[in-house]
Design a protein around this motif. Structure first.
Motif, PDB file in Angstrom:
ATOM      1  N   ALA A  41       0.712  -1.366   0.085  1.00 36.03           N
ATOM      2  CA  ALA A  41      -0.003  -0.087  -0.088  1.00 36.03           C
ATOM      3  C   ALA A  41       0.710   1.380   0.108  1.00 36.03           C
ATOM      4  O   ALA A  41       0.618   2.522  -0.719  1.00 36.03           O
ATOM      5  N   LEU A  42       1.858   1.479   0.856  1.00 34.47           N
ATOM      6  CA  LEU A  42       2.766   2.403   0.742  1.00 34.47           C
ATOM      7  C   LEU A  42       3.631   2.660  -0.612  1.00 34.47           C
ATOM      8  O   LEU A  42       3.828   3.851  -0.947  1.00 34.47           O
ATOM      9  N   PHE A  43       4.082   1.617  -1.069  1.00 36.13           N
ATOM     10  CA  PHE A  43       4.683   1.655  -2.678  1.00 36.13           C
ATOM     11  C   PHE A  43       3.513   2.213  -3.557  1.00 36.13           C
ATOM     12  O   PHE A  43       3.928   2.777  -4.292  1.00 36.13           O
ATOM     13  N   ALA A  45       0.430   8.305  -7.477  1.00 34.95           N
ATOM     14  CA  ALA A  45       0.062   9.685  -7.868  1.00 34.95           C
ATOM     15  C   ALA A  45       1.281  10.254  -8.898  1.00 34.95           C
ATOM     16  O   ALA A  45       0.766  11.196  -9.369  1.00 34.95           O
ATOM     17  N   GLY A  46       2.403   9.619  -9.095  1.00 40.21           N
ATOM     18  CA  GLY A  46       3.348  10.306  -9.932  1.00 40.21           C
ATOM     19  C   GLY A  46       3.968  11.480  -9.153  1.00 40.21           C
ATOM     20  O   GLY A  46       4.490  12.207 -10.142  1.00 40.21           O
ATOM     21  N   ILE A  47       3.970  11.649  -8.140  1.00 45.82           N
ATOM     22  CA  ILE A  47       4.544  12.880  -7.149  1.00 45.82           C
ATOM     23  C   ILE A  47       5.952  12.306  -6.316  1.00 45.82           C
ATOM     24  O   ILE A  47       5.797  11.587  -5.577  1.00 45.82           O
ATOM     25  N   PRO A  48       7.208  13.039  -7.231  1.00 45.71           N
ATOM     26  CA  PRO A  48       8.252  12.339  -6.581  1.00 45.71           C
ATOM     27  C   PRO A  48       8.358  12.587  -4.927  1.00 45.71           C
ATOM     28  O   PRO A  48       8.761  11.404  -4.152  1.00 45.71           O
ATOM     29  N   PHE A  49       7.978  13.607  -4.398  1.00 46.32           N
ATOM     30  CA  PHE A  49       8.144  13.447  -2.815  1.00 46.32           C
ATOM     31  C   PHE A  49       7.248  12.665  -2.170  1.00 46.32           C
ATOM     32  O   PHE A  49       7.675  12.051  -0.931  1.00 46.32           O
ATOM     33  N   LEU A  50       5.990  12.410  -2.672  1.00 45.77           N
ATOM     34  CA  LEU A  50       5.185  11.387  -2.359  1.00 45.77           C
ATOM     35  C   LEU A  50       5.593  10.102  -2.339  1.00 45.77           C
ATOM     36  O   LEU A  50       5.470   9.244  -1.146  1.00 45.77           O
ATOM     37  N   THR A  51       6.144   9.839  -3.494  1.00 47.59           N
ATOM     38  CA  THR A  51       6.825   8.499  -3.919  1.00 47.59           C
ATOM     39  C   THR A  51       7.856   8.373  -2.961  1.00 47.59           C
ATOM     40  O   THR A  51       8.027   7.160  -2.199  1.00 47.59           O
ATOM     41  N   THR A  52       8.625   9.161  -2.529  1.00 47.49           N
ATOM     42  CA  THR A  52       9.998   9.058  -1.832  1.00 47.49           C
ATOM     43  C   THR A  52       9.270   8.798  -0.151  1.00 47.49           C
ATOM     44  O   THR A  52       9.967   7.879   0.431  1.00 47.49           O
ATOM     45  N   MET A  53       8.315   9.542   0.113  1.00 47.32           N
ATOM     46  CA  MET A  53       7.944   9.406   1.517  1.00 47.32           C
ATOM     47  C   MET A  53       7.054   7.798   1.733  1.00 47.32           C
ATOM     48  O   MET A  53       7.521   7.377   2.634  1.00 47.32           O
ATOM     49  N   GLY A  54       6.532   7.377   0.749  1.00 48.10           N
ATOM     50  CA  GLY A  54       5.673   6.040   0.523  1.00 48.10           C
ATOM     51  C   GLY A  54       7.061   4.836   0.639  1.00 48.10           C
ATOM     52  O   GLY A  54       7.060   3.977   1.453  1.00 48.10           O
ATOM     53  N   VAL A  55       8.049   5.040  -0.155  1.00 45.79           N
ATOM     54  CA  VAL A  55       9.174   4.113   0.017  1.00 45.79           C
ATOM     55  C   VAL A  55       9.858   4.086   1.375  1.00 45.79           C
ATOM     56  O   VAL A  55      10.127   3.063   1.811  1.00 45.79           O
ATOM     57  N   ALA A  56      10.137   5.326   1.755  1.00 47.75           N
ATOM     58  CA  ALA A  56      10.842   5.246   3.019  1.00 47.75           C
ATOM     59  C   ALA A  56      10.046   4.739   4.136  1.00 47.75           C
ATOM     60  O   ALA A  56      10.537   3.908   5.116  1.00 47.75           O
ATOM     61  N   ALA A  57       8.672   4.931   4.254  1.00 44.40           N
ATOM     62  CA  ALA A  57       7.846   4.359   5.186  1.00 44.40           C
ATOM     63  C   ALA A  57       7.635   2.763   4.874  1.00 44.40           C
ATOM     64  O   ALA A  57       7.442   2.144   5.923  1.00 44.40           O
ATOM     65  N   GLY A  83      -3.608   4.687   2.138  1.00 45.91           N
ATOM     66  CA  GLY A  83      -2.316   3.566   2.033  1.00 45.91           C
ATOM     67  C   GLY A  83      -2.036   2.950   3.293  1.00 45.91           C
ATOM     68  O   GLY A  83      -2.039   1.623   3.344  1.00 45.91           O
ATOM     69  N   VAL A  84      -1.853   3.671   4.241  1.00 39.86           N
ATOM     70  CA  VAL A  84      -1.386   3.314   5.693  1.00 39.86           C
ATOM     71  C   VAL A  84      -2.404   2.537   6.351  1.00 39.86           C
ATOM     72  O   VAL A  84      -2.474   1.253   6.692  1.00 39.86           O
ATOM     73  N   LEU A  85      -3.643   3.121   6.293  1.00 41.59           N
ATOM     74  CA  LEU A  85      -4.695   2.499   7.034  1.00 41.59           C
ATOM     75  C   LEU A  85      -5.286   1.095   6.421  1.00 41.59           C
ATOM     76  O   LEU A  85      -5.860   0.415   7.053  1.00 41.59           O
ATOM     77  N   PHE A  86      -4.853   1.187   5.007  1.00 44.24           N
ATOM     78  CA  PHE A  86      -5.455  -0.084   4.377  1.00 44.24           C
ATOM     79  C   PHE A  86      -4.425  -1.261   4.836  1.00 44.24           C
ATOM     80  O   PHE A  86      -5.186  -2.340   5.344  1.00 44.24           O
ATOM     81  N   GLY A  87      -3.214  -0.990   5.099  1.00 39.96           N
ATOM     82  CA  GLY A  87      -2.281  -2.062   5.643  1.00 39.96           C
ATOM     83  C   GLY A  87      -2.606  -2.467   7.158  1.00 39.96           C
ATOM     84  O   GLY A  87      -2.874  -3.708   7.480  1.00 39.96           O
ATOM     85  N   LEU A  88      -3.027  -1.370   8.033  1.00 39.02           N
ATOM     86  CA  LEU A  88      -3.311  -1.918   9.303  1.00 39.02           C
ATOM     87  C   LEU A  88      -4.837  -2.542   9.570  1.00 39.02           C
ATOM     88  O   LEU A  88      -5.155  -3.247  10.470  1.00 39.02           O
ATOM     89  N   ALA A  89      -5.703  -1.917   8.452  1.00 39.81           N
ATOM     90  CA  ALA A  89      -7.114  -2.505   8.529  1.00 39.81           C
ATOM     91  C   ALA A  89      -7.010  -3.962   8.223  1.00 39.81           C
ATOM     92  O   ALA A  89      -7.561  -4.886   8.846  1.00 39.81           O
ATOM     93  N   MET A  90      -6.147  -4.307   7.307  1.00 37.40           N
ATOM     94  CA  MET A  90      -5.860  -5.765   7.119  1.00 37.40           C
ATOM     95  C   MET A  90      -5.381  -6.613   7.972  1.00 37.40           C
ATOM     96  O   MET A  90      -5.535  -7.720   8.119  1.00 37.40           O
ATOM     97  N   ASP A  91      -4.355  -6.031   8.696  1.00 36.23           N
ATOM     98  CA  ASP A  91      -3.675  -6.704   9.957  1.00 36.23           C
ATOM     99  C   ASP A  91      -4.716  -7.071  10.904  1.00 36.23           C
ATOM    100  O   ASP A  91      -4.993  -8.355  11.198  1.00 36.23           O
ATOM    101  N   TYR A  92      -5.773  -6.123  11.416  1.00 29.33           N
ATOM    102  CA  TYR A  92      -6.759  -6.754  12.080  1.00 29.33           C
ATOM    103  C   TYR A  92      -7.997  -7.701  11.736  1.00 29.33           C
ATOM    104  O   TYR A  92      -8.342  -8.615  12.353  1.00 29.33           O
ATOM    105  N   GLU A  93      -8.136  -7.568  10.389  1.00 32.97           N
ATOM    106  CA  GLU A  93      -8.814  -8.439   9.545  1.00 32.97           C
ATOM    107  C   GLU A  93      -8.196  -9.819   9.751  1.00 32.97           C
ATOM    108  O   GLU A  93      -8.795 -10.736  10.017  1.00 32.97           O
ATOM    109  N   VAL A  94      -7.021  -9.908   9.570  1.00 34.78           N
ATOM    110  CA  VAL A  94      -6.146 -11.058   9.449  1.00 34.78           C
ATOM    111  C   VAL A  94      -5.894 -11.762  10.879  1.00 34.78           C
ATOM    112  O   VAL A  94      -6.782 -12.804  10.825  1.00 34.78           O
TER     113      VAL A  94
END
Length: 901
Positions: A290-292, A297-309, A595-606
């Motif tokens: 989800a973070l990747f 969005a095709g926005i460099p700073f947001l892509t960098t933020m997502g990759v780092a997280a 993006g982040v909440l998707f991953g966390l929501a799937m955590d609880y679901e699993v």
């Protein structure tokens, strides 16, 4: 995966000192590299391809004096800035500013150059233009501007003010405060209550801090490769702490359950790593993907933020499945729950959660309607959510740039805090000055324009700029409409004056960023929702459960965005949460939150629903499975959600203005998703659906890969460790194998059972050639049986199918002949499966295969419809064994049916 993690857990437990030392060395090396290579954070935001950014890039070449970073100093005096004593000091400050290398300075008294004084004459603006972008302006230059403003303030008459600000100072570097540590305090308390000891509670914190330390230092190392915004490490820190603690909690909780069941500490750690660790890897994988996905969005700073997280989450997963077993090794038997305390603690918790699930499922339809209605109402404010890049107005009130912003808003039209620049190529004009005057006149007439202080060509008369002061603030809807209005006149200016205009400037860049991020929400949402459906279908082998989980995620997202809108845009509880200014929310909040909440929501679901599915598979009682699965997993899910909530909400009161809306959105989203959606709505929906909740078309079930989140395959391997007999070294052993045709439900083969010794030869004979092929494909790990026991080379199938496929060669001799057998043997397989041996019509080919298999050879299994045909291709030495398939049923279900003579 579970088998690998089991082995990894045992080894990490045994080599605990080495594992701990390795991670500490990694942390030390990463920290040293960060100190040597780190170049600091960068808060500039650029988006290649937008109109504003393209125009700004062109200005950097054709009119560099107007494209660089800008700052301003405002002077306010009750006597008026035209007063000789005041003007003398302002002029002195202007001369000092002109001494800064690369600075162009406009005095408030130079009206023809764009200088500005307020309508009442009490305030004047000194405009400073620097060469280079904000990220390239060094700290000494910023400090010198601040010092000049401070000196001016001291020299002005009593009651006067002077303050520096503007885009150069609009964003400060976020830091940490003691408030964020409160999240860790809450985490410790929750962990102690959940795990029952201070020793156990400390392990998840150590796990999380090691992971966060490594990921943060790697981010600072990465600054040597390119610009990284200051929000990036804070987002990585926030996520890394939360998931690092939670993932360790899941493993540690399962470890204690295994200890309570009588396992040795090492076995308990290995099994916990295999079962909970598998779920941790799946949960972490969903967050990482989800973070990747922010790159959509095709926005460099947001892509960098997502990759780092994403890297931070991946490191948290890796640390959890390696360091946690090692830490459990140091604890040894001290974590084993004491029987009396365990019964008291578990009993109270079980009663509470049993009551919870009974209340949620007693009238399931009512529960579903109430939850959907409540979350729907909470979502409504999100319809009015406005997005913008933050400016100085979002800074703390005592910040000089915020003081300047407020003074400008008080004495000038609000647009002075974010002027627009209209630029165009005027190289074909024969009267550039007249052309710029005409453009100024036309733009001045537009609604929403407060002033046009400057309209001038560059020194080479090939580019012109018009500075436009909007009436509204930089982040207002009014300013956005003005930008759209000017851009809509592009055709008019082209036809009338022969020039192609563009709108740029800090404010226009922010508007374009927000627009592009808004456009990216839908494709990103499609990717996230589609991904959740596929992943959850793989895990739960169900159609209804993934759809329900995805719709629940959308409810959580809507409610969290609605609350963020109420607080940061409408001002609800703004003072209590230390929100210093309400208005549009930072542009990338929705996409990061999704993006982040998707991953966390799937955590609880699993973690919650896999227990329910496990109970249903064992009992086939859908309603009882909901109650049993809920009670057994709700405690850990509750603890994880409370910790996540505490870590996120701690970043709200004193956090960075960019991070505050994201932190609050995640805190609300976690709370809603865990307690309202997963622990209330999900049981009610499953109770409504009953057995239908776990239905899945057979064809789809076979087509989708399986992901063993709960480690059922490992449990099967451990249960079959001594099957078919202790110390057995058979190459193949099977019992009660069955496979049915998906479309008709008719058996392809059933009740197949035999054993083949290593190095032996076995023949499967029958009249039904497809059934023989299906069985041979099953034995080679390439087809999954519906039932029965099967071990090949010591690996239990289908759990270890990939390991079997890498060591078992399957050859269709009817198609490939002797050459195919030769190629297969060249790979030195442990088992060679020969299908359709009766289709080899060439006697020479049959003799060649026989020769290839004579002497040292792997275990051989051959399929045929007649003994005479297979006899010629089998090795001349050895005594082959036989199993016969009559129709779709193995004639002899025993170990050995007989031998070929």
């Amino acid at each position: 995966m579970s088998s690998f993690l089991y082995s990894l857990g045992r080894r990490a437990f045994a080599a605990r000192k080495t594992v701990l030392l390795i991670w500490l060395l990694v942390l030390a090396v990463a920290g040293g590299a960060a100190g040597l290579l780190g170049k600091g954070m960068d808060n500039s935001v650029t988006i290649p391809g937008t109109e504003a950014q393209q125009a700004l890039d062109r200005l950097a070449v054709t009119f560099p004096q107007t494209s660089g970073a800008s700052a301003q100093i405002i002077a306010v005096s009750p006597q008026g800035v035209a007063e000789p004593a005041v003007r003398a000091e302002v002029d002195r400050a202007v001369e000092e500013l002109k001494g800064i290398r690369g600075a162009s300075v406009i005095s408030p008294y130079e009206k023809d150059l764009g200088g500005s004084t307020s309508a009442d004459g009490r305030a004047g603006l000194i405009m400073i233009q620097l060469e280079g972008e904000v990220s390239t302006i060094d700290q000494p230059t910023k400090d010198r501007i601040a010092r000049i403003a401070s000196d001016l303030r001291e020299r002005l008459p009593a009651g006067s003010q002077a303050s520096h600000g503007g885009p150069l100072f609009a964003q400060n570097f976020p830091g940490l405060s003691i408030i964020e540590a409160l999240g860790l305090v809450v985490a410790i308390v929750v962990l102690m209550i959940t795990l029952g000891s201070f020793l156990a509670a400390g392990m998840p914190l150590v796990n999380a801090l090691v992971g966060v330390g490594i990921s943060m230092t790697l981010i600072f190392v990465a600054t040597a490769l390119g610009p990284i915004t200051a929000t990036t490490p804070l987002l990585s820190l926030m996520l890394g702490l939360a998931v690092g603690i939670d993932y360790a909690l899941f493993i540690l909780s399962r470890h204690q359950q295994e200890l309570a069941g009588g396992s040795t500490p090492q076995e308990a750690a290995a099994r916990a790593n295999a079962t909970a660790g598998s779920a941790v890897i799946f949960a972490g994988l969903t967050v990482v993907i989800a973070l990747f996905g922010l790159g959509v969005a095709g926005i460099p700073f947001l892509t960098t933020m997502g990759v780092a997280a994403a890297v931070g989450v991946a490191i948290a997963v890796l640390v959890s499945v390696t360091l946690m077993p090692a830490l459990l090794g140091f604890a040894g038997d001290r974590l084993r729950p004491r029987a009396r305390r365990k019964r008291a603690r578990t009993g109270g918790g079980d009663r509470f959660f049993a009551g919870w699930v009974r209340a949620a499922t007693r009238f399931p339809l009512v529960t579903v309607l109430v939850v959907i209605g409540a979350l729907g109402i909470a979502t409504l404010p999100a319809a009015g959510l406005r997005l913008a890049l933050p400016d100085a107005g979002a800074l703390p009130q005592q910040d000089p740039a915020r003081v300047t912003y407020d003074l400008v808003s008080e004495h000038f039209p609000k647009g002075f805090n974010g002027p627009l620049i209209v630029t165009g190529n005027i190289v074909t004009s024969t009267d550039p000055l007249g052309l710029m005057a005409d453009l100024k006149t036309e733009i001045e007439r537009l609604p929403g324009v407060a002033d046009v202080p400057l309209a001038t060509p560059n020194p080479t008369a090939d580019t012109g700029i018009v500075q436009v002061i909007p009436e509204g603030s930089p982040d207002s809807e009014q300013t956005k409409q003005l930008v759209d209005e000017i851009r809509s006149l592009r055709g008019h200016f082209q036809q009338t004056y022969g020039i192609d205009i563009a709108v740029t400037g800090f404010t226009a860049v922010g508007i374009d960023v927000s627009a592009k991020l808004g456009q990216a929400l839908v494709p990103f949402g499609v990717v996230v929702v589609g991904l959740s459906l596929i992943l959850l279908t793989m895990v739960f082998r169900s159609i209804a459960v993934p759809i329900k989980a995805t719709l629940g995620y959308l409810l959580s997202i809507g409610a969290s965005m609605g609350i963020v809108t109420l607080v940061f845009q409408d001002g609800w509880l703004a003072d209590a949460l230390n929100v210093t200014r309400t208005g549009p929310v930072i542009s990338f909040m929705p996409i990061v939150l999704m993006g982040v909440l998707f991953g966390l929501a799937m955590d609880y679901e699993v973690f919650l629903v896999t227990r329910m599915r496990e109970e249903f598979v064992h009992t086939r009682d859908a309603r009882a499975a909901i109650h049993t699965g809920f009670v057994s997993s709700a405690k850990v899910v509750t603890a994880a959600a409370v910790i996540m909530f505490a870590v996120f909400v701690a970043f709200v009161p004193e956090g960075d203005a960019n991070l505050k809306p994201i932190a609050l959105g995640l805190a609300v989203g976690v709370f809603v998703d865990a307690f309202v959606v997963r622990m209330t709505l999900v049981p009610a929906v499953l109770a409504l659906l009953g057995d239908k909740a776990w239905w899945m078309p057979r064809r789809l079930d076979r087509a989708l890969p399986s992901f063993d989140v709960e480690g059922e395959n490992l449990r099967e391997e451990l249960a079959l460790a001594d099957w078919p007999r202790p110390g057995s070294d058979d190459a193949i052993a099977c019992q009660g194998l069955r496979l049915t045709e998906p479309s008709t439900g008719e058996p392809v083969y059933r009740d197949v059972g035999f054993a083949v010794a290593r190095g032996g030869v076995h023949v499967v004979r029958g009249a039904d050639e497809p059934a023989i092929s299906a069985l041979l494909l099953t034995l080679s790990g390439r087809l999954k049986p519906d039932a029965g026991r099967l071990k090949v080379l010591g690996h239990v199938l289908p759990a270890r199918a990939s390991a079997v496929r890498s060591r078992v060669a399957y050859v269709d001799t009817g198609e490939g002949g002797a050459e195919a057998v030769r190629r297969a043997l060249a790979e030195k397989p442990a088992v060679l499966v020969l299908d359709r041996t009766d289709r080899i019509s060439d006697p020479a080919a049959r003799r060649e295969i026989r020769a290839l298999l004579t002497g040292p050879r792997p275990t051989v299994v051959a399929g045929t419809t007649g003994l005479a045909e297979v006899h010629d291709v089998l090795p001349a030495t050895g005594s082959p064994t036989l199993s016969e398939l009559h129709g779709s049923t193995a004639a002899v279900p025993g170990v050995v049916s007989g031998s070929i003579r």
